[in-house]
Design a protein around this motif. Structure first.
Motif, PDB file in Angstrom:
ATOM      1  N   THR A   1       0.652  -1.344  -0.268  1.00  0.00           N
ATOM      2  CA  THR A   1      -0.303   0.069   0.339  1.00  0.00           C
ATOM      3  C   THR A   1       1.091   1.049   0.324  1.00  0.00           C
ATOM      4  N   ARG A   2       1.467   1.268   1.408  1.00  0.00           N
ATOM      5  CA  ARG A   2       2.947   2.302   1.397  1.00  0.00           C
ATOM      6  C   ARG A   2       3.613   2.677  -0.342  1.00  0.00           C
ATOM      7  N   MET A   3       3.519   1.231  -0.897  1.00  0.00           N
ATOM      8  CA  MET A   3       4.637   1.625  -2.239  1.00  0.00           C
ATOM      9  C   MET A   3       3.893   2.059  -3.905  1.00  0.00           C
ATOM     10  N   GLN A   4       2.916   1.783  -3.479  1.00  0.00           N
ATOM     11  CA  GLN A   4       1.886   2.065  -4.297  1.00  0.00           C
ATOM     12  C   GLN A   4       1.731   3.835  -3.781  1.00  0.00           C
ATOM     13  N   ALA A   5       1.318   3.842  -3.019  1.00  0.00           N
ATOM     14  CA  ALA A   5       1.044   6.037  -2.777  1.00  0.00           C
ATOM     15  C   ALA A   5       2.703   6.630  -3.058  1.00  0.00           C
ATOM     16  N   LEU A   6       3.860   6.036  -3.383  1.00  0.00           N
ATOM     17  CA  LEU A   6       4.873   6.420  -3.594  1.00  0.00           C
ATOM     18  C   LEU A   6       4.965   6.263  -5.498  1.00  0.00           C
ATOM     19  N   ASN A   7       4.372   5.310  -5.610  1.00  0.00           N
ATOM     20  CA  ASN A   7       4.338   5.816  -7.019  1.00  0.00           C
ATOM     21  C   ASN A   7       2.735   6.641  -7.753  1.00  0.00           C
ATOM     22  N   ALA A   8       1.760   6.016  -6.701  1.00  0.00           N
ATOM     23  CA  ALA A   8       0.694   7.552  -6.666  1.00  0.00           C
ATOM     24  C   ALA A   8       1.239   8.947  -7.405  1.00  0.00           C
ATOM     25  N   ALA A   9       2.555   9.120  -6.334  1.00  0.00           N
ATOM     26  CA  ALA A   9       2.971  10.578  -5.940  1.00  0.00           C
ATOM     27  C   ALA A   9       3.589  10.526  -6.864  1.00  0.00           C
ATOM     28  N   LEU A  10       4.289   9.769  -7.578  1.00  0.00           N
ATOM     29  CA  LEU A  10       6.184  10.767  -8.635  1.00  0.00           C
ATOM     30  C   LEU A  10       5.265  10.650  -9.766  1.00  0.00           C
ATOM     31  N   GLN A  11       4.125  10.198  -9.886  1.00  0.00           N
ATOM     32  CA  GLN A  11       3.104  10.013 -11.402  1.00  0.00           C
ATOM     33  C   GLN A  11       2.368  11.223 -11.231  1.00  0.00           C
ATOM     34  N   ARG A  12       2.535  11.723  -9.788  1.00  0.00           N
ATOM     35  CA  ARG A  12       1.957  13.065 -10.067  1.00  0.00           C
ATOM     36  C   ARG A  12       2.949  14.863 -10.033  1.00  0.00           C
ATOM     37  N   TYR A  13       4.250  14.008  -9.408  1.00  0.00           N
ATOM     38  CA  TYR A  13       5.096  15.181  -9.341  1.00  0.00           C
ATOM     39  C   TYR A  13       6.318  14.843 -10.121  1.00  0.00           C
ATOM     40  N   GLU A  14       6.701  13.703 -11.104  1.00  0.00           N
ATOM     41  CA  GLU A  14       7.770  13.354 -11.569  1.00  0.00           C
ATOM     42  C   GLU A  14       7.789  13.939 -12.925  1.00  0.00           C
ATOM     43  N   GLY A  15       6.857  14.592 -13.107  1.00  0.00           N
ATOM     44  CA  GLY A  15       6.214  15.332 -14.413  1.00  0.00           C
ATOM     45  C   GLY A  15       7.239  16.403 -14.652  1.00  0.00           C
TER      46      GLY A  15
END
Length: 448
Positions: free
Chosen positions: A346-360
């Motif tokens: 669950t935490r890794m999924q949250a990390l990946n979701a945050a990355l998608q949001r800010y990694e752009g």
């Protein structure tokens, strides 16, 4: 898994992650039964087990509530975001289960626990591990398993003991496990590095090392690499096993994250070379708790006698070994593994979701992968790593510098920070990623 255990695991995860907070009322038995699609009696059984674990309490004619824990008060400082620690989350340590196993071990083995143990490890535990390891496609016998004081002790012994053929050079991935790199350099051991990236390893370069560099063994983390967080493909694992046989080079496979993955059909390198050239390391600290200090090593026949000579005394707690044997054989280990994996996923999924949001923004390149606990954030070469880490600390975000994971004389380094989600609270992860992106952007702006 039985339905009530599935409910139990899910409820514990929600309590630990703060979805159900201290003092909060849980869903009624009836509504929980509807939500989980099960009978009321199944929910009652799960809630009763949570009561036994002192996670919840019941109030007559009112319902079930989450127990207040030490440190859960509103006044506690929750601003620190820990992306650095690799230890298991203290909130998911199986205190009560393991306490039960310790008590049962004393009752079961009594005086045996207070004598000098077999240097190979407790016989009953080694036999239990035969079936336990088979679940990870590591098929062996109790005679080829030795119990050590953590995987680190096994690495120290393997590093110091002679291997057949008299070769002396140790080959390590770059980057790699920082504590082991420090051991190699502090002991003056001949060591060379080979690059490992998100794509894996250059098999031609590996073969050239095996052919010409007098390699004693190749140390690798085949899955959920520290610090990359990535795993070798099946083709690469098969190829590494084949090269080991062809050039008579040993592989030391540190599968310390074996229990934190759910990949179907993932076989370790050991599974492709079971007879002669792979040493398999297993650690229990990432699942239970670090202080347990228990690991297991599966050795080829040709290394058994020498390893045993270098581990000539029983230095691992018999009580801990006996408790671990009961913990595994009673099914508690498997249940706790599912629980901790669910939380980390669950935490890794949250990390990946945050990355998608800010990694752009294009300032961070994150390594791929959804399992384990690590994620590598590759940074622009213009970033001053020390200043970045200092600024992140000033904003209460703690990360680890990539410099720690390289040999001191290895020049082909990438600039990165390592992120660990094992102790990061779920509600902190997005904020932590946002702060990191902001500070990296600030660093790049300062350069220009």
């Amino acid at each position: 898994m039985k339905k009530y255990l599935s409910i139990l695991t899910d409820m514990e995860s929600k309590i630990q992650e703060g979805q159900y907070r201290s003092g909060q009322k849980l869903p009624s038995v009836r509504s929980a039964a509807q939500s989980y699609g099960c009978s009321i009696s199944t929910v009652i059984r799960a809630y009763s087990e949570l009561e036994k674990r002192h996670a919840i309490y019941s109030v007559s004619q009112s319902g079930y509530y989450v127990v207040q824990k030490d440190g859960d008060s509103d006044n506690m400082d929750k601003s620190w975001i820990d992306f650095a620690s690799a230890s298991p989350d203290v909130n998911v340590f199986p205190y009560l289960d393991f306490q039960h196993c310790l008590n049962k071990a004393i009752d079961t083995y009594k005086y045996e626990l207070f004598t000098y143990g077999d240097p190979k490890g407790m016989e009953k535990l080694r036999h239990t591990l035969v079936s336990h390891l088979a679940g990870a496609q590591v098929f062996t016998t109790a005679e080829r398993i030795m119990i050590t004081a953590g995987a680190q002790q096994a690495l120290e012994i393997l590093t110091k003991m002679p291997f057949p053929g008299g070769k002396s050079v140790i080959l390590v991935e770059q980057p790699s496990y920082n504590n082991y790199l420090q051991l190699l350099e502090s002991e003056g051991v001949p060591v060379i590095g080979i690059a490992r990236t998100a794509a894996g390893i250059d098999l031609q370069a590996l073969e050239e090392h095996f052919r010409s560099r007098h390699i004693k063994f190749f140390y690798t983390m085949s899955r959920y690499h520290n610090p990359l967080g990535t795993s070798y493909s099946a083709e690469q694992r098969k190829a590494i096993a084949k090269l080991a046989t062809r050039y008579n080079v040993y592989i030391v496979e540190d599968d310390y994250m074996a229990d934190l993955g759910e990949e179907r059909g993932y076989d370790p390198i050991y599974a492709y070379n079971r007879t002669s050239h792979v040493v398999y390391l297993k650690s229990f600290s990432k699942i239970i708790f670090p202080g347990l200090r228990l690991g297991a090593v599966v050795l080829p026949e040709r290394l058994l006698e020498t390893f045993h000579a270098f581990k000539s005394y029983g230095d691992t707690s018999l009580l801990s070994q006996a408790a671990l044997e009961i913990y595994i054989s009673n099914g508690m280990y498997e249940r706790h593994k599912q629980k901790i994996y669910s939380q980390y996923e669950t935490r890794m999924q949250a990390l990946n979701a945050a990355l998608q949001r800010y990694e752009g923004t294009g300032f961070i390149e994150a390594m791929p992968g959804d399992g384990g606990i690590y994620k590598l954030f590759k940074l622009p070469q213009t970033v001053n790593l020390e200043r970045l880490i200092r600024r992140l600390q000033e904003r209460n975000v703690h990360v680890v510098s990539g410099k720690l994971f390289y040999l001191s004389d290895y020049l082909m380094r990438e600039k990165f920070i390592r992120i660990s989600i094992s102790r990061a609270r779920l509600d902190q992860i997005e904020e932590g990623v946002r702060v990191i992106v902001e500070e990296v952007k600030r660093e790049v702006g300062n350069h220009w």
